[in-house]
Design an enzyme around this catalytic site. Structure first.
Site, short mmCIF file in Angstrom:
data_model
loop_
_atom_site.label_atom_id
_atom_site.label_comp_id
_atom_site.label_asym_id
_atom_site.label_seq_id
_atom_site.Cartn_x
_atom_site.Cartn_y
_atom_site.Cartn_z
N PHE A 59 -15.23 8.59 21.09
CA PHE A 59 -16.72 9.21 20.76
C PHE A 59 -17.01 10.51 20.76
CE2 PHE A 59 -18.05 4.87 23.17
CZ PHE A 59 -18.02 4.29 21.98
N CYS A 104 -11.91 8.27 24.98
CA CYS A 104 -10.59 7.52 24.75
C CYS A 104 -9.42 8.67 24.49
CB CYS A 104 -10.66 6.79 23.81
SG CYS A 104 -12.26 5.55 24.15
N GLU A 118 -8.96 4.26 10.56
CA GLU A 118 -7.68 4.78 11.17
C GLU A 118 -6.70 4.10 9.99
OE1 GLU A 118 -4.56 4.85 14.79
OE2 GLU A 118 -6.08 3.40 14.86
N HIS A 152 -4.44 4.15 17.37
CA HIS A 152 -5.25 4.01 18.50
C HIS A 152 -5.66 2.58 18.44
CE1 HIS A 152 -8.49 5.20 21.10
NE2 HIS A 152 -9.27 4.94 20.23
N LYS A 173 -2.84 -2.54 22.00
CA LYS A 173 -4.19 -2.83 22.84
C LYS A 173 -4.37 -4.35 22.69
CE LYS A 173 -6.50 1.45 22.57
NZ LYS A 173 -5.50 2.45 21.73
N HIS A 199 -8.03 -2.02 25.98
CA HIS A 199 -8.36 -0.38 25.70
C HIS A 199 -8.59 0.03 26.96
CE1 HIS A 199 -9.44 3.34 24.15
NE2 HIS A 199 -10.62 2.87 23.50
#
Length: 405
Positions: free
Chosen positions: A393, A161, A311, A300, A329, A334
């Site tokens: 990830f 991502c 975050e 994000h 999002k 996403h």
């Protein structure tokens, strides 16, 4: 970028998204509060997703090139052509133009198709040899470079991502260092049941409860958030060295004034606030961050429990509550490898239009996501800069600061 390096500016943007295939259309639909999320009833296991309403125009891409393209490459190539047109470039400088495009993987739909062919008991003779090219991890990058006629440096960050923002950051870094004068860079992703179902297996995918509308998911930063919703699309940028752009009379949309990336070691599947703060510190070491009241953060924030918590904590501890924060999002889902680039494109539009778009579906900020200035309704605000966050990830963090020029 580093204060003693060459300046890098954005002169073109191309977008393929579930809410429009131009920056103007995408921004207008986001401002109107539209959602691309729907139930994919035809999937083997129906789930929420945010698919494209229409495929990008591909008629002007020769069939000989399209043979090696899955959707992830097609989206990227279409966005790249649009970005070049937006920048007013018909031919890229030989040897001084680089291409950098990232995605989570190659064509996930073609992976799925290939697996299904083999699981049905058929052999490799029933699999198209073109599938290899469509599934290659750098398929978006080399196919876009091929379509645009770029024959110099070509890179393909594959950091899940964070891929899209890493691609733009890498391109900007190389231009700043004098390795190129122009870059075409961004991220792309295609939607598939296989990828979406993977997040279901990890308990990270949003679901719909009785009485809810599908468009009420995902819910970034919200106390009722239950996970993410997968989307698809691409965004590509033309970047130029500042004097190169001025010399050809280009319309400069924004300047990339800083980029930083690092990784946390705590957990490969969960982000951690400590490593995000270190990434913010790296950014501050590379550029001067203006007074916070002059900017905004495009988060994000995917709607997952741990990701949003980490975050929000990092933003609260590093920036405090004096800078507006929102996520896109809730509207477009996403988009994984394309998320950083699509959201960067919208952030540039927010900066230029002096409008900060809100976080859709944020009704009641979670206690662990409090202490920051959540944008719950479109906010008119004259800003001079923004910061874009992307996390992935593997503990990968990427942050970028852009400013008006």
């Amino acid at each position: 970028m580093n204060r003693n390096q060459r300046r890098v500016v954005i002169t073109g943007i191309g977008v393929v998204s579930a809410l429009g295939n131009t920056p103007d259309t995408l921004f207008a639909n986001l401002l109107a509060g539209k959602s691309a999320v729907r139930m994919m009833a035809d999937w083997p296991h129906p789930a929420l997703a945010a698919p494209l309403a229409e495929l990008p125009e591909a008629a002007d891409i020769p069939r000989s090139m399209r043979r090696t393209m899955g959707n992830v490459a097609l989206y990227c190539a279409a966005a790249g052509k649009a970005a070049a047109q937006h920048a007013g470039i018909t031919e890229f400088p030989d040897g001084r133009t680089l291409c950098a495009a990232g995605s989570t993987m190659g064509s996930s739909l073609v992976f799925e198709e290939t697996f299904n062919t083999l699981l049905l008991g058929k052999g490799m003779a029933d699999v198209s040899p073109m599938n290899f090219f469509k599934c290659a991890s750098h398929t978006a990058a080399y196919n876009m470079a091929n379509v645009l006629g770029i024959d110099a440096m070509t890179y393909s960050p594959a950091a899940a991502c964070a891929s899209g923002l890493q691609a733009v950051g890498l391109a900007a870094t190389l231009i700043a260092a004098g390795e190129a004068d122009v870059a075409v860079s961004g991220g792309s992703e295609e939607l598939s049941h296989m990828v979406s179902e993977s997040f279901v297996l990890m308990d990270a995918h949003a679901s719909v409860l009785a009485g809810e509308a599908v468009q009420e998911q995902p819910r970034p930063f919200d106390s009722a958030r239950r996970g993410l919703v997968c989307g698809e699309g691409a965004a590509v940028f033309v970047l130029e060295e500042y004097e190169h752009a001025k010399g050809r009379g280009a319309d400069i949309l924004a300047e990339i004034s800083g980029y930083a990336t690092n990784r946390g070691r705590e957990n490969v599947t969960q982000s951690d606030s400590g490593s995000v703060i270190k990434c913010f510190e790296l950014l501050r070491g590379k550029c001067d961050i203006p007074p916070l009241e002059q900017g905004f953060i495009n988060a994000h924030a995917t709607g997952t429990l741990q990701g949003d918590r980490s975050e929000a904590e990092a933003v609260r501890r590093f920036f405090g509550g004096n800078i507006p924060v929102s996520s896109l999002k809730g509207n477009i889902g996403h988009t994984l490898g394309a998320a950083g680039s699509i959201e960067l494109a919208v952030s540039v539009e927010m900066l230029r239009r002096n409008i900060i778009l809100p976080t859709a579906n944020l009704c009641s900020p979670a206690a662990e996501c409090s202490g920051i200035d959540h944008v719950s309704a479109a906010r008119e605000k004259k800003c001079s800069f923004f910061i874009k966050n992307s996390f992935a990830f593997g503990g990968i963090n990427a942050v970028m600061m852009c400013r008006k020029i």
